[in-house]
Scaffold this motif. Structure first.
Motif, mmCIF file in Angstrom:
data_model
loop_
_atom_site.group_PDB
_atom_site.id
_atom_site.type_symbol
_atom_site.label_atom_id
_atom_site.label_comp_id
_atom_site.label_asym_id
_atom_site.label_seq_id
_atom_site.Cartn_x
_atom_site.Cartn_y
_atom_site.Cartn_z
ATOM 1 N N THR A 1 0.794 -1.163 -0.062
ATOM 2 C CA THR A 1 -0.214 -0.014 0.163
ATOM 3 C C THR A 1 0.797 1.486 0.148
ATOM 4 O OG1 THR A 1 -1.714 -0.931 1.086
ATOM 5 C CG2 THR A 1 -1.785 1.232 1.137
ATOM 6 N N GLY A 2 1.895 1.415 0.915
ATOM 7 C CA GLY A 2 2.741 2.508 1.003
ATOM 8 C C GLY A 2 3.724 2.785 -0.299
ATOM 9 N N TYR A 3 4.035 1.666 -0.888
ATOM 10 C CA TYR A 3 4.888 1.599 -2.208
ATOM 11 C C TYR A 3 3.957 2.200 -3.051
ATOM 12 C CZ TYR A 3 6.170 -0.764 -6.579
ATOM 13 O OH TYR A 3 6.489 -0.860 -7.862
ATOM 14 N N HIS A 4 2.757 1.896 -3.517
ATOM 15 C CA HIS A 4 1.860 2.468 -4.403
ATOM 16 C C HIS A 4 1.423 3.793 -4.019
ATOM 17 C CE1 HIS A 4 1.257 -0.981 -7.278
ATOM 18 N NE2 HIS A 4 1.354 -1.599 -6.075
ATOM 19 N N ARG A 5 1.202 4.123 -2.865
ATOM 20 C CA ARG A 5 1.074 5.618 -2.594
ATOM 21 C C ARG A 5 2.294 6.374 -2.821
ATOM 22 N NH1 ARG A 5 -4.061 7.341 -0.924
ATOM 23 N NH2 ARG A 5 -5.383 5.707 -0.221
ATOM 24 N N GLY A 6 3.307 5.857 -2.588
ATOM 25 C CA GLY A 6 4.556 6.474 -3.129
ATOM 26 C C GLY A 6 4.902 6.559 -4.291
ATOM 27 N N CYS B 1 9.017 1.521 2.492
ATOM 28 C CA CYS B 1 8.010 0.601 1.953
ATOM 29 C C CYS B 1 8.630 -0.321 0.860
ATOM 30 C CB CYS B 1 6.838 1.361 1.348
ATOM 31 S SG CYS B 1 5.839 2.121 2.657
ATOM 32 N N VAL B 2 9.450 0.055 -0.016
ATOM 33 C CA VAL B 2 9.963 -0.713 -0.754
ATOM 34 C C VAL B 2 10.929 -1.673 -0.443
ATOM 35 C CG1 VAL B 2 11.597 -0.881 -2.982
ATOM 36 C CG2 VAL B 2 9.969 0.978 -2.844
ATOM 37 N N ALA B 3 11.742 -1.439 0.790
ATOM 38 C CA ALA B 3 12.461 -2.285 1.450
ATOM 39 C C ALA B 3 11.671 -3.296 2.216
ATOM 40 C CB ALA B 3 13.373 -1.598 2.362
ATOM 41 N N ALA B 4 10.575 -2.810 2.790
ATOM 42 C CA ALA B 4 9.784 -3.697 3.761
ATOM 43 C C ALA B 4 9.044 -4.862 2.893
ATOM 44 C CB ALA B 4 8.636 -2.862 4.585
ATOM 45 N N LEU B 5 8.621 -4.303 1.613
ATOM 46 C CA LEU B 5 8.081 -5.149 0.532
ATOM 47 C C LEU B 5 9.023 -6.303 0.264
ATOM 48 C CD1 LEU B 5 5.486 -5.993 -1.094
ATOM 49 C CD2 LEU B 5 6.274 -4.132 -2.920
ATOM 50 N N ALA B 6 10.047 -5.879 0.049
ATOM 51 C CA ALA B 6 11.320 -6.899 -0.386
ATOM 52 C C ALA B 6 11.403 -7.944 0.657
ATOM 53 C CB ALA B 6 12.612 -6.041 -0.730
ATOM 54 N N THR B 7 11.609 -7.463 1.906
ATOM 55 C CA THR B 7 11.769 -8.346 2.950
ATOM 56 C C THR B 7 10.623 -9.270 3.163
ATOM 57 O OG1 THR B 7 13.141 -6.718 4.105
ATOM 58 C CG2 THR B 7 12.171 -8.564 5.358
ATOM 59 N N ALA B 8 9.427 -8.850 2.928
ATOM 60 C CA ALA B 8 7.925 -9.588 3.131
ATOM 61 C C ALA B 8 8.022 -10.728 1.907
ATOM 62 C CB ALA B 8 7.046 -8.889 3.089
ATOM 63 N N ALA B 9 8.515 -10.180 0.753
ATOM 64 C CA ALA B 9 8.529 -11.012 -0.533
ATOM 65 C C ALA B 9 9.312 -12.152 -0.179
ATOM 66 C CB ALA B 9 8.618 -10.073 -1.587
ATOM 67 N N CYS C 1 12.100 -5.447 -6.199
ATOM 68 C CA CYS C 1 12.039 -4.354 -5.092
ATOM 69 C C CYS C 1 13.699 -3.962 -4.928
ATOM 70 C CB CYS C 1 11.531 -5.041 -3.835
ATOM 71 S SG CYS C 1 9.764 -5.053 -3.862
ATOM 72 N N LEU C 2 14.461 -5.013 -4.907
ATOM 73 C CA LEU C 2 15.808 -4.717 -4.736
ATOM 74 C C LEU C 2 16.393 -3.635 -5.925
ATOM 75 C CD1 LEU C 2 17.647 -7.872 -3.300
ATOM 76 C CD2 LEU C 2 16.916 -5.976 -1.997
ATOM 77 N N ASP C 3 16.034 -4.311 -7.239
ATOM 78 C CA ASP C 3 16.236 -3.338 -8.345
ATOM 79 C C ASP C 3 15.886 -1.916 -8.210
ATOM 80 O OD1 ASP C 3 17.509 -5.733 -9.498
ATOM 81 O OD2 ASP C 3 16.080 -6.174 -10.849
ATOM 82 N N LEU C 4 14.556 -1.708 -7.831
ATOM 83 C CA LEU C 4 14.017 -0.466 -7.727
ATOM 84 C C LEU C 4 14.890 0.308 -6.602
ATOM 85 C CD1 LEU C 4 12.111 1.721 -8.137
ATOM 86 C CD2 LEU C 4 10.357 0.389 -6.628
ATOM 87 N N LEU C 5 15.184 -0.354 -5.442
ATOM 88 C CA LEU C 5 15.793 0.519 -4.736
ATOM 89 C C LEU C 5 17.162 0.920 -5.220
ATOM 90 C CD1 LEU C 5 15.419 -1.416 -1.073
ATOM 91 C CD2 LEU C 5 14.649 0.972 -1.636
ATOM 92 N N GLU C 6 18.122 0.172 -5.947
ATOM 93 C CA GLU C 6 19.168 0.256 -6.588
ATOM 94 C C GLU C 6 18.994 1.404 -7.638
ATOM 95 O OE1 GLU C 6 23.337 -0.130 -7.699
ATOM 96 O OE2 GLU C 6 22.338 -0.791 -5.722
ATOM 97 N N ASP C 7 18.061 1.270 -8.358
ATOM 98 C CA ASP C 7 17.963 2.443 -9.111
ATOM 99 C C ASP C 7 17.554 3.731 -8.578
ATOM 100 O OD1 ASP C 7 18.280 0.484 -11.379
ATOM 101 O OD2 ASP C 7 16.008 0.570 -11.608
ATOM 102 N N CYS C 8 16.850 3.716 -7.362
ATOM 103 C CA CYS C 8 16.524 4.989 -6.835
ATOM 104 C C CYS C 8 17.781 5.604 -6.194
ATOM 105 C CB CYS C 8 15.252 4.914 -5.925
ATOM 106 S SG CYS C 8 13.652 4.359 -6.162
ATOM 107 N N ASP C 9 18.238 4.610 -5.489
ATOM 108 C CA ASP C 9 19.616 5.286 -4.885
ATOM 109 C C ASP C 9 20.597 4.069 -4.537
ATOM 110 O OD1 ASP C 9 21.379 5.806 -2.816
ATOM 111 O OD2 ASP C 9 20.106 7.445 -1.976
ATOM 112 N N PRO C 10 21.867 4.056 -4.953
ATOM 113 C CA PRO C 10 22.492 2.900 -4.676
ATOM 114 C C PRO C 10 23.002 2.409 -3.364
ATOM 115 C CG PRO C 10 23.337 4.210 -6.750
ATOM 116 C CD PRO C 10 22.037 4.932 -5.870
#
Length: 138
Positions: free
Chosen positions: A67-72, A100-108, A120-129
């Motif tokens: 939910t937080g990921y989509h709101r973001g 939220c992306v990190a929490a989604l990665a952990t839960a997934a 999710c890990l790729d998105l985090l890397e793309d957003c900020d290494p």
């Protein structure tokens, strides 16, 4: 030049945040109440996802994080993000989405959803290494 040194890339997206939600959370207000009053504030969903993860409720953590990921994502797009480009962790107001992306990665990962974990890990890397390391996610 962007914050990550790409001369041709887009400028970093810096979210405005939600001062009321952030203040309520910092003052110890119940994150569920804050999320209900400020449903677009990713930071409230991040608090809920992280708390659910800590108590071992992986499915709730996944749902809150998603939910937080989509709101973001909605907020990023409203602020000029085109689906790629820097979303620096160093900018405090970006952290709700990134958490939220990190929490989604952990839960997934916990439920064996390896494709989602990798996305999710790729998105985090793309957003900020540096975001995944700062958030303690692998």
């Amino acid at each position: 030049m962007t914050s990550f040194g790409d001369l041709l890339g887009p400028q970093p997206t810096l979210l405005p945040g939600d001062d009321e939600a952030e203040s309520a959370l910092l003052n110890g207000e119940d994150p569920a109440k804050v999320a209900a009053e400020h449903p677009t504030a990713s930071i409230a969903w991040a608090y809920l996802a992280e708390a659910a993860h800590e108590r071992g409720d992986t499915i709730a953590a996944y749902a809150y994080a998603r939910t937080g990921y989509h709101r973001g994502l909605d907020q990023l797009r409203r602020n000029g993000w085109k689906g790629y480009g820097p979303v620096p962790y160093s900018h405090e107001q970006n952290r709700g989405f990134l958490r939220c992306v990190a929490a989604l990665a952990t839960a997934a990962k916990a439920i064996g959803e390896t494709d989602e974990h990798a996305r999710c890990l790729d998105l985090l890397e793309d957003c900020d290494p540096h975001a995944a390391e700062a958030l303690g996610v692998e």
